[in-house]
Design a protein around this motif. Structure first.
Motif, mmCIF file in Angstrom:
data_model
loop_
_atom_site.group_PDB
_atom_site.id
_atom_site.type_symbol
_atom_site.label_atom_id
_atom_site.label_comp_id
_atom_site.label_asym_id
_atom_site.label_seq_id
_atom_site.Cartn_x
_atom_site.Cartn_y
_atom_site.Cartn_z
ATOM 1 N N ALA A 48 32.519 50.957 33.878
ATOM 2 C CA ALA A 48 33.932 50.609 33.501
ATOM 3 C C ALA A 48 34.505 49.996 34.615
ATOM 4 O O ALA A 48 35.655 49.462 34.433
ATOM 5 C CB ALA A 48 34.692 51.865 33.277
ATOM 6 N N VAL A 49 34.081 50.392 35.847
ATOM 7 C CA VAL A 49 34.919 49.786 37.032
ATOM 8 C C VAL A 49 34.582 48.090 37.195
ATOM 9 O O VAL A 49 35.478 47.558 37.738
ATOM 10 C CB VAL A 49 34.313 50.582 38.507
ATOM 11 N N PHE A 50 33.216 47.743 37.396
ATOM 12 C CA PHE A 50 32.668 46.516 37.587
ATOM 13 C C PHE A 50 33.416 45.589 36.699
ATOM 14 O O PHE A 50 33.588 44.317 37.469
ATOM 15 C CB PHE A 50 31.405 46.789 37.664
ATOM 16 N N PRO A 51 33.766 45.637 35.658
ATOM 17 C CA PRO A 51 34.562 44.514 34.927
ATOM 18 C C PRO A 51 36.111 44.265 35.521
ATOM 19 O O PRO A 51 36.668 43.002 35.346
ATOM 20 C CB PRO A 51 34.849 45.074 33.494
ATOM 21 N N VAL A 52 36.540 45.082 36.375
ATOM 22 C CA VAL A 52 37.392 45.024 37.097
ATOM 23 C C VAL A 52 37.650 43.544 37.976
ATOM 24 O O VAL A 52 38.610 43.092 38.221
ATOM 25 C CB VAL A 52 38.278 46.291 37.627
ATOM 26 N N PHE A 53 36.342 43.492 38.595
ATOM 27 C CA PHE A 53 36.143 42.530 39.240
ATOM 28 C C PHE A 53 36.563 41.095 38.394
ATOM 29 O O PHE A 53 36.796 40.038 39.483
ATOM 30 C CB PHE A 53 34.815 42.414 40.047
ATOM 31 N N SER A 54 36.150 41.088 37.403
ATOM 32 C CA SER A 54 36.496 39.589 36.768
ATOM 33 C C SER A 54 37.997 39.367 36.631
ATOM 34 O O SER A 54 38.377 38.366 36.192
ATOM 35 C CB SER A 54 35.917 40.105 35.335
ATOM 36 N N LEU A 55 39.184 40.331 37.076
ATOM 37 C CA LEU A 55 40.254 40.131 36.739
ATOM 38 C C LEU A 55 40.622 39.226 37.855
ATOM 39 O O LEU A 55 41.882 38.595 37.962
ATOM 40 C CB LEU A 55 41.342 41.565 36.866
ATOM 41 N N PHE A 56 40.056 39.236 39.166
ATOM 42 C CA PHE A 56 40.299 38.253 40.249
ATOM 43 C C PHE A 56 39.920 37.094 39.987
ATOM 44 O O PHE A 56 38.673 36.576 39.489
ATOM 45 C CB PHE A 56 39.398 38.704 41.466
#
Length: 91
Positions: A48-56
Motif C-alpha cells: 500500500a505504501v509503494f504506490p504513493v511514490f507514483s504521486l510524485f
C-alpha cells in the motif's frame, strides 16, 4: 586555518552525512521487506505504501530524455534495415 581547509572540511562532512543517510535508508528498506515477509498484514501495508511514490510527478527534463532515447532507438532500427522481431529470434 585558511579557506581551502574549511571548504574541504565542509565537503567531507557533507559526503559523510550523505553516506550515513544512504546507509540508514537501505537498512530501513531492508528491515521493511523482512518485516513484510514475516507478516501477511505487513505485506499489505508494504504494497500500500509503494504506490504513493507514483504521486510524485516525473520532471519534464526526464520525459524529454526518454523521448530522445526512443527516437534514437527507432533511428538505429531503421539504419539496420532488419525488423526488431527477426533480431530477437536469431539469438
Amino acid at each position: 586555518m585558511d579557506f581551502n581547509d574549511f571548504t574541504t572540511l565542509l565537503d567531507l562532512a557533507f559526503f559523510f552525512a550523505l553516506a550515513v543517510v544512504a546507509v540508514l535508508m537501505i537498512r530501513g528498506l531492508y528491515r521493511l521487506v523482512v518485516w513484510s515477509k514475516k507478516m501477511p498484514r505487513g505485506a499489505f501495508i508494504f504494497l500500500a505504501v509503494f504506490p504513493v511514490f507514483s504521486l510524485f510527478p516525473i520532471p519534464p527534463q526526464e520525459i524529454k530524455k526518454l523521448e530522445r532515447i526512443k527516437q534514437e532507438q527507432l533511428k538505429q532500427e531503421d539504419e539496420s534495415g532488419e525488423p526488431k522481431d527477426q533480431e530477437n529470434h536469431e539469438s
